[in-house]
Design a protein around this motif. Structure first.
Motif, PDB file in Angstrom:
ATOM      1  N   GLN A  17      69.331  79.271 -16.722  1.00 50.74           N
ATOM      2  CA  GLN A  17      68.339  78.526 -17.508  1.00 50.74           C
ATOM      3  C   GLN A  17      67.311  77.859 -16.595  1.00 50.74           C
ATOM      4  O   GLN A  17      66.106  77.948 -16.827  1.00 50.74           O
ATOM      5  CB  GLN A  17      69.055  77.466 -18.364  1.00 50.74           C
ATOM      6  CG  GLN A  17      68.129  76.717 -19.326  1.00 50.74           C
ATOM      7  CD  GLN A  17      67.818  75.308 -18.876  1.00 50.74           C
ATOM      8  OE1 GLN A  17      68.568  74.699 -18.118  1.00 50.74           O
ATOM      9  NE2 GLN A  17      66.693  74.778 -19.330  1.00 50.74           N
ATOM     10  N   LYS A  18      67.784  77.214 -15.519  1.00 49.04           N
ATOM     11  CA  LYS A  18      66.874  76.498 -14.621  1.00 49.04           C
ATOM     12  C   LYS A  18      66.007  77.470 -13.823  1.00 49.04           C
ATOM     13  O   LYS A  18      64.800  77.275 -13.697  1.00 49.04           O
ATOM     14  CB  LYS A  18      67.660  75.617 -13.642  1.00 49.04           C
ATOM     15  CG  LYS A  18      68.478  74.522 -14.303  1.00 49.04           C
ATOM     16  CD  LYS A  18      67.618  73.334 -14.719  1.00 49.04           C
ATOM     17  CE  LYS A  18      68.437  72.266 -15.419  1.00 49.04           C
ATOM     18  NZ  LYS A  18      68.454  72.381 -16.882  1.00 49.04           N
ATOM     19  N   LEU A  19      66.622  78.538 -13.269  1.00 44.48           N
ATOM     20  CA  LEU A  19      65.865  79.479 -12.437  1.00 44.48           C
ATOM     21  C   LEU A  19      64.769  80.180 -13.226  1.00 44.48           C
ATOM     22  O   LEU A  19      63.708  80.484 -12.704  1.00 44.48           O
ATOM     23  CB  LEU A  19      66.798  80.531 -11.817  1.00 44.48           C
ATOM     24  CG  LEU A  19      67.734  80.042 -10.706  1.00 44.48           C
ATOM     25  CD1 LEU A  19      68.613  81.181 -10.214  1.00 44.48           C
ATOM     26  CD2 LEU A  19      66.916  79.467  -9.545  1.00 44.48           C
ATOM     27  N   ASN A  20      65.051  80.446 -14.519  1.00 49.29           N
ATOM     28  CA  ASN A  20      64.091  81.197 -15.326  1.00 49.29           C
ATOM     29  C   ASN A  20      63.278  80.322 -16.273  1.00 49.29           C
ATOM     30  O   ASN A  20      62.459  80.837 -17.036  1.00 49.29           O
ATOM     31  CB  ASN A  20      64.824  82.283 -16.122  1.00 49.29           C
ATOM     32  CG  ASN A  20      65.527  83.265 -15.198  1.00 49.29           C
ATOM     33  OD1 ASN A  20      64.877  84.047 -14.515  1.00 49.29           O
ATOM     34  ND2 ASN A  20      66.835  83.176 -15.123  1.00 49.29           N
ATOM     35  N   GLY A  21      63.536  79.017 -16.251  1.00 48.51           N
ATOM     36  CA  GLY A  21      62.792  78.104 -17.133  1.00 48.51           C
ATOM     37  C   GLY A  21      62.967  78.429 -18.604  1.00 48.51           C
ATOM     38  O   GLY A  21      61.999  78.468 -19.356  1.00 48.51           O
ATOM     39  N   LEU A  22      64.210  78.686 -19.034  1.00 48.69           N
ATOM     40  CA  LEU A  22      64.458  79.051 -20.426  1.00 48.69           C
ATOM     41  C   LEU A  22      64.525  77.805 -21.318  1.00 48.69           C
ATOM     42  O   LEU A  22      65.000  76.757 -20.887  1.00 48.69           O
ATOM     43  CB  LEU A  22      65.780  79.823 -20.558  1.00 48.69           C
ATOM     44  CG  LEU A  22      65.994  81.026 -19.646  1.00 48.69           C
ATOM     45  CD1 LEU A  22      67.326  81.701 -19.968  1.00 48.69           C
ATOM     46  CD2 LEU A  22      64.840  82.011 -19.767  1.00 48.69           C
ATOM     47  N   SER A  23      64.086  77.963 -22.562  1.00 46.19           N
ATOM     48  CA  SER A  23      64.251  76.909 -23.576  1.00 46.19           C
ATOM     49  C   SER A  23      65.514  77.253 -24.354  1.00 46.19           C
ATOM     50  O   SER A  23      65.599  78.322 -24.950  1.00 46.19           O
ATOM     51  CB  SER A  23      63.058  76.893 -24.530  1.00 46.19           C
ATOM     52  OG  SER A  23      61.854  76.756 -23.801  1.00 46.19           O
TER      53      SER A  23
END
Ligand code: ADP
Ligand code: MG
Length: 363
Positions: free
Chosen positions: A180-186
């Motif tokens: 989530q953090k590495l890809n900037g997912l919501s």
């Protein structure tokens, strides 16, 4: 910009009012959890966002567009739901590549993405197996991978760790957070497990009986619970609650009288408490904010050891204080004999007071 906005959303199933006026918004790249006891309306809320359930009233906006009447498959959301089964005839790798093929990805690119998610979720060893050959926990990991592998505007996860044992849960939690953090997912995660929500979320929606009780950061919920429900639900082990009568001394100090014990209350919050003098109130204190004390220390009260639990670096001491059970978390594990008499002290900078009827927090 807001990623998602829920405005006064209701869901009725016939007579059952599952969701009652839920409003909250989340930012882009935020990790939000919806937490609450079983049946409080978490999954119904998530299913309305996904488009799997009609919205009885209210509106939902995704990327500034009202999506109430947009079909599930036309919403740019990826789902990992407990009931969302894997394709039984496809291998693990096949289950992961399927959503990419549907979206027109080709050979090299698919292989690359599948290998990457297999590695991120530690699934390489299973890539050629079919779902029936996997345990429930392994299937859940694949289902999560299938949701996370494709680009989507919003990721919805409903109890994605429910079939995992404690150790696997913690391992997968860290892996999902990293993705989530590495890809900037919501991401919106639904869980009944408050520790999971505290561990993973930027902000948490606490629900009970179809309504939001509080929306805030993990720290806000833990340190400043809005009401009795949130104070009781968040924290491990749960907060101690002691009911008593509020009194005021001639010197103007408030006390809580509970049977023979007189608990001195802190000076702050005086005005709000005045209207509660001689009435019942509930005091809350976390097991982490009670310590053992010498008998003659001001404010110290007596307890009898009900039970003691060894927990490695710490211990849980359950005391009987004039008929009230009080749990204390001790930093150093030392054994205590059942029946022994001890004195303890509340940290009065961490005391909470509640109205017993409304649950409203008074201090
Ligand atoms: P949670 O996910 O928090 O456990 P749900 O959203 O699944 O809660 O359910 C909220 C309430 O709505 C419960 O009382 C549940 O029994 C009811 N409910 C959920 N789905 C349906 C349905 N399809 N038909 C009727 N009642 C439902
Ligand atoms: Mg549910």
């Amino acid at each position: 910009m807001d990623k998602l906005i829920l405005e006064n959303v209701y869901k009725n199933y016939g007579e059952v009012k599952a969701v009652r006026g839920v409003s909250f918004s989340m930012k882009d790249k935020e990790f939000i959890s919806i937490v609450g006891p079983s049946g409080c309306g978490k999954s119904s809320t998530l299913r309305m966002i996904a488009g799997l359930e009609d919205i009885t009233s209210g509106s939902i906006l995704l990327d500034s567009e009202k999506i109430n009447h947009i079909r599930a498959r036309d919403r740019d959301v990826a789902l990992a739901f407990e009931s969302y089964a894997l394709y039984p005839h496809l291998t693990v790798a096949g289950n992961l590549s399927f959503p990419l093929e549907v979206r027109g990805f080709k050979g090299e690119e698919i292989t690359e993405k599948v290998n990457s998610i297999l590695s991120l979720l530690d699934l390489e060893a299973y890539m050629n197996m079919t779902p029936t050959e996997l345990s429930g926990g392994e299937q859940q990991r694949v289902a999560l991978g299938r949701a996370l592998i494709r680009g989507a505007s919003l990721y919805l996860l409903d109890e994605p760790f429910s079939h995992l044992d404690a150790q696997q849960k913690i391992d997968l939690r860290t892996r999902v957070l990293r993705i989530q953090k590495l890809n900037g997912l919501s991401v919106i995660l639904v869980t009944h497990d408050q520790l999971e929500a505290l561990a993973m979320s930027d902000r948490i929606v606490v629900m009970n009986e179809g309504e939001i009780q509080q929306f805030g950061t993990p720290e806000e919920l833990y340190e400043e619970p809005a009401n009795l429900f949130v104070a009781d639900f968040i924290g491990e082990p749960p907060m101690n609650f002691i009911e008593g009568i509020l009194t005021r001394t001639d010197g103007g100090r408030h006390r809580l009288n509970c049977k023979e014990i007189r608990f001195p209350l802190p000076k702050r919050g005086g005005e709000k408490l005045s209207s509660y003098v001689d009435r019942k109130i509930i005091m809350g204190v976390r097991p982490q904010h009670i310590s053992l004390a010498a008998k003659d220390m001001p404010g110290a009260f007596e307890g009898v050891v009900f039970s003691y639990e060894y927990q490695g670096e710490m211990g849980y001491l359950s005391l009987d204080c004039s008929g009230e059970r009080v749990l204390i978390e001790l930093k150093h594990a030392t054994h205590y004999e059942t029946g022994a008499r001890l004195w303890c002290l509340f940290d009065d900078t961490h005391l909470y007071l509640f109205d017993p009827d409304t649950g409203e927090r008074l201090l």
